[in-house]
Scaffold this motif. Sequence first.
Motif, short mmCIF file in Angstrom:
data_model
loop_
_atom_site.label_atom_id
_atom_site.label_comp_id
_atom_site.label_asym_id
_atom_site.label_seq_id
_atom_site.Cartn_x
_atom_site.Cartn_y
_atom_site.Cartn_z
N VAL A 6 15.99 38.69 -57.47
CA VAL A 6 14.57 39.06 -57.40
C VAL A 6 14.35 40.42 -58.04
O VAL A 6 14.97 41.42 -57.66
N ILE A 7 13.46 40.46 -59.02
CA ILE A 7 13.08 41.68 -59.72
C ILE A 7 11.63 42.00 -59.37
O ILE A 7 10.75 41.17 -59.58
N VAL A 8 11.38 43.17 -58.83
CA VAL A 8 10.03 43.60 -58.49
C VAL A 8 9.63 44.74 -59.41
O VAL A 8 10.35 45.75 -59.51
N VAL A 9 8.53 44.59 -60.11
CA VAL A 9 7.99 45.64 -60.96
C VAL A 9 6.85 46.30 -60.18
O VAL A 9 5.86 45.65 -59.86
N GLY A 10 7.01 47.57 -59.84
CA GLY A 10 6.00 48.17 -59.00
C GLY A 10 5.94 49.68 -59.03
O GLY A 10 6.91 50.36 -59.38
N ASN A 11 4.79 50.18 -58.73
CA ASN A 11 4.52 51.53 -58.28
C ASN A 11 3.12 51.49 -57.66
O ASN A 11 2.50 50.43 -57.62
N GLU A 12 2.64 52.58 -57.17
CA GLU A 12 1.33 52.57 -56.52
C GLU A 12 0.27 53.26 -57.36
O GLU A 12 -0.75 53.71 -56.84
N LYS A 13 0.50 53.32 -58.67
CA LYS A 13 -0.47 53.93 -59.58
C LYS A 13 -0.79 52.95 -60.69
O LYS A 13 0.12 52.40 -61.30
N GLY A 14 -2.04 52.73 -60.95
CA GLY A 14 -2.43 51.88 -62.05
C GLY A 14 -2.25 52.58 -63.39
O GLY A 14 -2.17 53.80 -63.47
N ARG A 101 12.19 31.03 -55.17
CA ARG A 101 13.61 31.40 -55.11
C ARG A 101 14.53 30.19 -55.25
O ARG A 101 15.69 30.32 -55.65
N GLU A 102 14.02 29.02 -54.92
CA GLU A 102 14.84 27.81 -54.97
C GLU A 102 14.79 27.12 -56.33
O GLU A 102 15.53 26.17 -56.57
N GLN A 103 13.93 27.62 -57.22
CA GLN A 103 13.72 26.91 -58.49
C GLN A 103 14.27 27.63 -59.71
O GLN A 103 14.31 27.03 -60.79
N ALA A 104 14.65 28.89 -59.59
CA ALA A 104 14.94 29.67 -60.80
C ALA A 104 16.15 30.57 -60.60
O ALA A 104 16.61 30.80 -59.48
N ASP A 105 16.66 31.07 -61.73
CA ASP A 105 17.73 32.07 -61.69
C ASP A 105 17.19 33.43 -61.28
O ASP A 105 17.87 34.21 -60.62
N PHE A 106 15.96 33.71 -61.72
CA PHE A 106 15.31 34.99 -61.44
C PHE A 106 13.90 34.73 -60.92
O PHE A 106 13.24 33.80 -61.37
N VAL A 107 13.46 35.56 -59.99
CA VAL A 107 12.05 35.63 -59.62
C VAL A 107 11.56 37.01 -59.98
O VAL A 107 12.14 38.01 -59.51
N LEU A 108 10.55 37.10 -60.82
CA LEU A 108 9.97 38.41 -61.16
C LEU A 108 8.60 38.51 -60.52
O LEU A 108 7.75 37.63 -60.70
N ILE A 109 8.39 39.59 -59.77
CA ILE A 109 7.14 39.81 -59.06
C ILE A 109 6.45 41.05 -59.62
O ILE A 109 7.04 42.14 -59.65
N ASP A 110 5.22 40.86 -60.09
CA ASP A 110 4.40 41.98 -60.55
C ASP A 110 3.49 42.39 -59.40
O ASP A 110 2.79 41.54 -58.82
#
Length: 277
Positions: A6-14, A101-110
């Motif tokens: 699981v890869i999460v791309v995040g911060n709290e600033k637009g 999570r059950e369908q892919a090698d990676f899950v990327l969350i924006d």
Amino acid sequence: MSQASVIVVGNEKGGAGKSTIAIHIVTGLLHAGASVAVLDLDLRQQSMGHFFAHRRAWLAAAGESAPMPIEASLGVDGRKLAAGPEAEAMARFEEAFGAAREQADFVLIDTPGGDTAISRAAHGSANLIVTPMNDSFVDFDMLGVVDPVSLQLKRPSLYSETVWNSRKERARATGASIDWVVLRNRLAPTEARNRKRLDERVNALSRRVGFRVGPGLRDRVIYRELFPFGLTVADLSPTIRPVAMSLQHVAARQELRALMGALGLTGMDGGEMVAAQ
């Protein structure tokens, strides 16, 4: 079948380039042969969702093919969900995330540019958190607080504390660690005194709260030109060229390779794929 990384791309600033980084990581992984599920938690803006809708439409109109991710849906209009009860948003996120999570090698969350319950849940589920920041103290303020007189680092900011808490909870619950990479995004083309000051504070904070620093993407016209087609530089080929080619495209591909390498994700041009652990 093992669960996806699981890869999460995040911060709290637009405005830091989260969605731009997210779509480039996804297309880099896809062209390396990985299966990728994407989940856009920016319920109001939905930039990543729009990008892949554009991609389907352009490829169909052009009669071309390019790899597509599995698009995990929360099953309801994002704006309504954002305005509704927090419990409903959490329930829909957990259902969509579990299926992805059950369908892919990676899950990327924006994630959105703000603090929400589903964003915190996503951070806590990550193997890798990717935080882009622009080359300025305005963006650094999201990560750390500096003294206004000496510019010395005083303490971590709220987002750093959010990630720190997510890492502690994950370690306590499962014994697993969360890797965190801060990307220096949209770097100015020339060296400056302000850059040196910022470098020193970023490096000091990285030692204090435990993130790695990696290269992001410069503010190139090509990234903006390709977005409305749902394409990135990873997609360009002799038949997929919606804009005029130039040396800028070569440099942009090199940037994407460097970004993927810094994240521990290699193989964009057919080499061995390495997953975030």
